[in-house]
Design an enzyme around this catalytic site. Sequence first.
Site, PDB file in Angstrom:
ATOM      1  CB  SER A 215       5.219  -3.146  -3.258  1.00 34.27           C
ATOM      2  OG  SER A 215       6.284  -2.975  -2.427  1.00 34.27           O
ATOM      3  CG  ASP A 216       0.513  -1.590   1.622  1.00 36.15           C
ATOM      4  OD1 ASP A 216       1.378  -1.670   2.639  1.00 36.15           O
ATOM      5  OD2 ASP A 216      -0.730  -1.120   1.877  1.00 36.15           O
ATOM      6  CG  HIS A 217       7.520  -2.442   1.934  1.00 36.94           C
ATOM      7  ND1 HIS A 217       8.897  -2.767   2.138  1.00 36.94           N
ATOM      8  CD2 HIS A 217       7.436  -1.848   0.654  1.00 36.94           C
ATOM      9  CE1 HIS A 217       9.429  -2.528   0.888  1.00 36.94           C
ATOM     10  NE2 HIS A 217       8.644  -2.079   0.200  1.00 36.94           N
ATOM     11  NE  ARG A 218      -0.401  -1.250   4.872  1.00 35.85           N
ATOM     12  CZ  ARG A 218      -1.566  -0.481   4.925  1.00 35.85           C
ATOM     13  NH1 ARG A 218      -2.388  -0.383   5.912  1.00 35.85           N
ATOM     14  NH2 ARG A 218      -1.986  -0.221   3.699  1.00 35.85           N
ATOM     15  CB  ILE A 219       0.410  -6.338   0.974  1.00 34.89           C
ATOM     16  CG1 ILE A 219      -0.549  -5.992   1.729  1.00 34.89           C
ATOM     17  CG2 ILE A 219      -0.064  -7.827   0.115  1.00 34.89           C
ATOM     18  CD1 ILE A 219      -1.651  -5.133   0.872  1.00 34.89           C
TER      19      ILE A 219
END
Length: 192
Positions: free
Chosen positions: A161-165
Site C-alpha cells: 500500500s501507498d502509505h500516503r493513503i
Amino acid sequence: DMSDLLGMRKQLKKQGKPYSVTDFILKASSIALTEFPAVNSTTDGKTVRWHSRVHLGVAVEIKGGIVVPVIRNADLISLAELHQQATNLILKARNGKLSADEMAGSTFTVSNMGMLGVENFTAIINPGESAILAVASILETAVVIKDKIVPRSIMKITISSDHRIVDGAMAARFVNRIKNMLEDTKSWTNMI
C-alpha cells in the site's frame, strides 16, 4: 485457511457452477473495498480521489508480460457475473484482444500467482492506485487446531500500500476482512 472454501467449490463444480478460487478472491476484495474506501482510492501525487464504485484490476500473464483488465462496478455484480466477466477478460487478454478501455480506470488490483507454485510474494502497486493484493498458491500446511496438528490448505495474501493513503494498520484490517470472508463458507452460500 482455504480448506472449507475448496470443499465448497468442489461441490459447486458438481452442480455445474465452475467458480475459480480467483472468483472468490475478487468478490471478497470488492466487498472489502466498499468497507475500506481509502483502499479503493487513487492519487495523482497531489490529490486523493475516493471512488464510490469498485473497478477491479486483475493481473493476467500474457506472452511477454502482464496486462491488467478491469472489471467495472465489481461491487455491484453477483459472483456469477464476476466469474463471467473475469473469464471473458482473461481470455481476451491471453488472445491479445483487450481494448485500451478494458485496461484503464482500475481502482484496485489483484495479482494472483497461485497457479505458479509461489509460497508468497509482494506485488508492486499500479501507478495511481493506493494498494494491490498479492495472492500466493494454496499449499497443504500442518497447522495446530484444538491442540492437534492437522493438514490444511493455506493461502498467503499480501498487500502493498501507498502509505500516503493507506497506513499499515488499515492495510492489515483490510486483508483480515478478506481473510475472514474467504474462511466463512456460510456467507458464500448466501451469495451463490
